[in-house]
Scaffold this active site. Structure first.
Site, mmCIF file in Angstrom:
data_model
loop_
_atom_site.group_PDB
_atom_site.id
_atom_site.type_symbol
_atom_site.label_atom_id
_atom_site.label_comp_id
_atom_site.label_asym_id
_atom_site.label_seq_id
_atom_site.Cartn_x
_atom_site.Cartn_y
_atom_site.Cartn_z
ATOM 1 N N ASP A 64 0.967 -1.184 0.033
ATOM 2 C CA ASP A 64 0.034 -0.103 -0.163
ATOM 3 C C ASP A 64 0.843 1.031 0.051
ATOM 4 O O ASP A 64 0.519 2.485 0.533
ATOM 5 C CB ASP A 64 -1.201 -0.021 1.218
ATOM 6 N N SER A 123 -3.249 6.115 1.471
ATOM 7 C CA SER A 123 -3.632 6.603 2.883
ATOM 8 C C SER A 123 -3.982 5.402 3.787
ATOM 9 O O SER A 123 -4.528 4.153 3.404
ATOM 10 C CB SER A 123 -4.840 7.356 2.827
#
Length: 125
Positions: free
Chosen positions: A34, A38
């Protein structure tokens, strides 16, 4: 993250080792990061209490930890290179070969520390 999520959350090295031990074919296991996404964190009432950004090095750190848990380096590499590239239909990524993208990491064989990076056929600082 709720207590249930924390109870069942497993880091990538543990998931990979468990999947391999359970007989899942290595070419069916794929992890991606990721990086730069966020990463919100919420309290027990669902209120946002923190917003962080995924780190680009997290996937490599998980790979190193998987190797420390007994996963072979070539297996761990495939799980984060060739397997996700194949699943996403990225023909020029994930493998080394003539005509493929030249994205490489040079690593220390003893520590698995990254010593050099080649991206797009160019050595990066």
């Amino acid at each position: 993250m709720t207590s249930i999520e924390q109870e069942y959350e497993l880091k990538a090295p543990f998931r990979e080792a468990l999947l391999l031990a359970a007989g899942v074919p290595m070419d069916r296991i794929s992890f991606s990061s990721d990086a730069n996404a966020s990463l919100p964190r919420f309290d027990a009432e669902g209120r946002l209490i923190e917003m962080r950004c995924g780190q680009i090095g997290s996937l490599w750190q998980e790979l190193v930890q998987a190797c420390a848990k007994g996963v072979a380096l070539e297996t761990a590499l495939s799980v984060v290179t060739a397997n996700p590239a194949r699943a996403l239909g990225l023909a020029g990524k994930g493998n080394i070969g003539i005509g493929l993208d030249a994205d490489l990491l040079l690593i220390s064989p003893d520590t698995l520390a990254i010593t050099r990076v080649m991206s797009g056929g160019q050595w990066r600082a």
